[in-house]
Design a protein around this motif. Structure first.
Motif, PDB file in Angstrom:
ATOM      1  N   ASP A 100       0.853  -1.184   0.000  1.00 59.77           N
ATOM      2  CA  ASP A 100       0.000   0.000   0.000  1.00 59.77           C
ATOM      3  C   ASP A 100       0.891   1.237   0.000  1.00 59.77           C
ATOM      4  O   ASP A 100       2.107   1.135  -0.054  1.00 59.77           O
ATOM      5  N   GLY A 101       0.283   2.404   0.026  1.00 61.62           N
ATOM      6  CA  GLY A 101       1.069   3.638   0.005  1.00 61.62           C
ATOM      7  C   GLY A 101       1.442   4.047  -1.403  1.00 61.62           C
ATOM      8  O   GLY A 101       0.777   3.697  -2.376  1.00 61.62           O
ATOM      9  N   ALA A 102       2.531   4.778  -1.526  1.00 63.18           N
ATOM     10  CA  ALA A 102       2.939   5.390  -2.793  1.00 63.18           C
ATOM     11  C   ALA A 102       3.389   4.347  -3.808  1.00 63.18           C
ATOM     12  O   ALA A 102       3.851   3.261  -3.445  1.00 63.18           O
ATOM     13  N   PRO A 103       3.278   4.673  -5.101  1.00 63.40           N
ATOM     14  CA  PRO A 103       3.712   3.746  -6.145  1.00 63.40           C
ATOM     15  C   PRO A 103       5.234   3.682  -6.251  1.00 63.40           C
ATOM     16  O   PRO A 103       5.951   4.451  -5.603  1.00 63.40           O
ATOM     17  N   THR A 104       5.730   2.786  -7.086  1.00 68.90           N
ATOM     18  CA  THR A 104       7.167   2.650  -7.337  1.00 68.90           C
ATOM     19  C   THR A 104       7.746   3.979  -7.829  1.00 68.90           C
ATOM     20  O   THR A 104       7.123   4.697  -8.609  1.00 68.90           O
ATOM     21  N   ALA A 105       8.934   4.282  -7.369  1.00 71.30           N
ATOM     22  CA  ALA A 105       9.588   5.546  -7.691  1.00 71.30           C
ATOM     23  C   ALA A 105       9.926   5.659  -9.173  1.00 71.30           C
ATOM     24  O   ALA A 105      10.219   4.660  -9.840  1.00 71.30           O
ATOM     25  N   THR A 106       9.891   6.902  -9.652  1.00 72.20           N
ATOM     26  CA  THR A 106      10.298   7.188 -11.028  1.00 72.20           C
ATOM     27  C   THR A 106      11.237   8.390 -11.041  1.00 72.20           C
ATOM     28  O   THR A 106      11.198   9.237 -10.145  1.00 72.20           O
ATOM     29  N   SER A 107      12.082   8.439 -12.058  1.00 70.37           N
ATOM     30  CA  SER A 107      12.937   9.603 -12.257  1.00 70.37           C
ATOM     31  C   SER A 107      12.819  10.044 -13.700  1.00 70.37           C
ATOM     32  O   SER A 107      13.108   9.266 -14.620  1.00 70.37           O
ATOM     33  N   MET A 108      12.340  11.267 -13.900  1.00 69.20           N
ATOM     34  CA  MET A 108      12.265  11.840 -15.236  1.00 69.20           C
ATOM     35  C   MET A 108      13.650  12.388 -15.571  1.00 69.20           C
ATOM     36  O   MET A 108      14.083  13.390 -14.998  1.00 69.20           O
ATOM     37  N   ILE A 109      14.347  11.721 -16.480  1.00 72.83           N
ATOM     38  CA  ILE A 109      15.723  12.077 -16.801  1.00 72.83           C
ATOM     39  C   ILE A 109      15.763  12.784 -18.145  1.00 72.83           C
ATOM     40  O   ILE A 109      15.354  12.230 -19.171  1.00 72.83           O
ATOM     41  N   LEU A 110      16.250  14.001 -18.115  1.00 72.47           N
ATOM     42  CA  LEU A 110      16.304  14.849 -19.302  1.00 72.47           C
ATOM     43  C   LEU A 110      17.748  14.891 -19.801  1.00 72.47           C
ATOM     44  O   LEU A 110      18.655  15.315 -19.073  1.00 72.47           O
ATOM     45  N   VAL A 111      17.963  14.445 -21.029  1.00 74.90           N
ATOM     46  CA  VAL A 111      19.305  14.404 -21.611  1.00 74.90           C
ATOM     47  C   VAL A 111      19.409  15.493 -22.669  1.00 74.90           C
ATOM     48  O   VAL A 111      18.683  15.482 -23.658  1.00 74.90           O
TER      49      VAL A 111
END
Length: 320
Positions: A100-111
């Motif tokens: 439960d709780g927050a979803p799996t972490a993501t990182s928006m990576i800008l190249v």
């Protein structure tokens, strides 16, 4: 031990960076709404399992070493993807997913066109990591416990790290820390100095991070302040290569030639090569060469995990 993150990577121009108030080359923590806003504006992207220490573990496995990973995902689709990807490359990953709780972490990576990577990280389920996820058996079975500095960002994750360090000192496992990001150092400078000078055996940092840690004007000054306090420090300097610092020596190793496409994961893979060499009994110079080889491979393509077997590349270079 680190934040289990799925990277969402896209190439953008400098105008995009300005529009979204991005500090090039940095990692900033964002909330779910900001992450969604950036994602909605991004051009077509690719998804890759990442996370700093996860990338390091994957790199060690690619060299033929043995690694296990502690990090929290949610039992959602991205969490399943992360579990599959890290296990598929040969890393043991047994941390129980959050239900439960927050979803799996993501990182928006800008190249950007200059190959710089800028990360906008939503920690999500990573913040659910607790001291219960750290077992004495896991730490005791390791020769080196490697931790990313990013874990200092929430009290729960910080407590987990401190437990792991305590267990490592108790069981004779070496403690290794990556400073992760100069902005991370800025947030926790006093605590990081205390860790480096009193708990860490093997330190990883880049030039900006070590200068920030000791608030010096030059790299050389920072090295002199650091030198009495750690067993080994492996310090990267981008195209200048890296410097391995011990209390007895300072060894400079040139960078491996590379066609730079994306610098995401360069420090993570540098740590992988160095730790693999270190735990294999290699000289400090060879450790740094293996590290540079791994970093050169990962910056030659999009994404933060090796696409070519690092053991093969090392054998071709006569390093294994």
């Amino acid at each position: 031990m680190g934040n289990a993150i799925v990277d969402i990577i896209a190439r953008v121009d400098d105008a995009f960076m300005e529009e979204h108030n991005q500090v090039k080359g940095s990692m900033q923590l964002v909330d779910a709404a900001t992450s969604a806003k950036i994602y909605s504006s991004m051009p077509p992207a690719v998804e890759r399992s990442g996370g700093s220490a996860g990338n390091t573990a994957a790199g060690i496995a690619s060299f033929g070493g043995r690694a296990s990973y502690i990090g929290k995902v949610h039992g959602d689709q991205l969490g399943t993807v992360f579990q599959h990807d890290i296990r598929a490359v040969g890393v043991s990953f047994e941390t129980v997913p959050a239900t439960d709780g927050a979803p799996t972490a993501t990182s928006m990576i800008l190249v950007t066109p200059d190959a710089q990577r800028t990360m906008n990280t939503y920690l999500g389920a990573c913040t659910e990591l607790t001291v219960d996820d750290v077992s004495e058996a896991d730490v005791a079975n390791a020769e080196v416990l490697y931790v990313e500095g990013y874990l200092w960002d929430t009290p729960s994750m910080k407590a987990s790290v401190l437990k792991a360090f305590e267990l490592a000192h108790k069981t004779g496992t070496l403690v290794s820390l990556s400073l992760s990001d100069s902005f991370c150092v800025d947030r926790f400078r006093a605590e990081f100095v205390d860790l480096v000078e009193n708990q860490v055996d093997i330190l990883f940092a880049n030039e900006a991070e070590i200068i920030s840690l000791y608030q010096t004007s030059t790299f050389e000054e920072a090295v002199e302040k650091l030198r009495p306090h750690v067993k080994v420090a492996a310090l990267t300097r981008s195209e200048k290569g890296s410097v391995v610092v011990t209390q007895d020596s300072i060894i400079s190793v040139p960078a491996m030639p590379a066609n730079v496409e994306d610098t995401t994961g360069a420090g993570d893979l540098y740590a992988a090569g160095f730790l693999f060499g270190y735990t294999s009994g290699k000289s400090m110079e060879t450790c740094a060469k293996l590290a540079g080889l791994a970093a050169a491979e990962v910056i030659s393509h999009l994404g933060a995990r090796p696409e070519t077997k690092l053991s093969t590349l090392a054998q071709e270079k006569g390093l294994l």
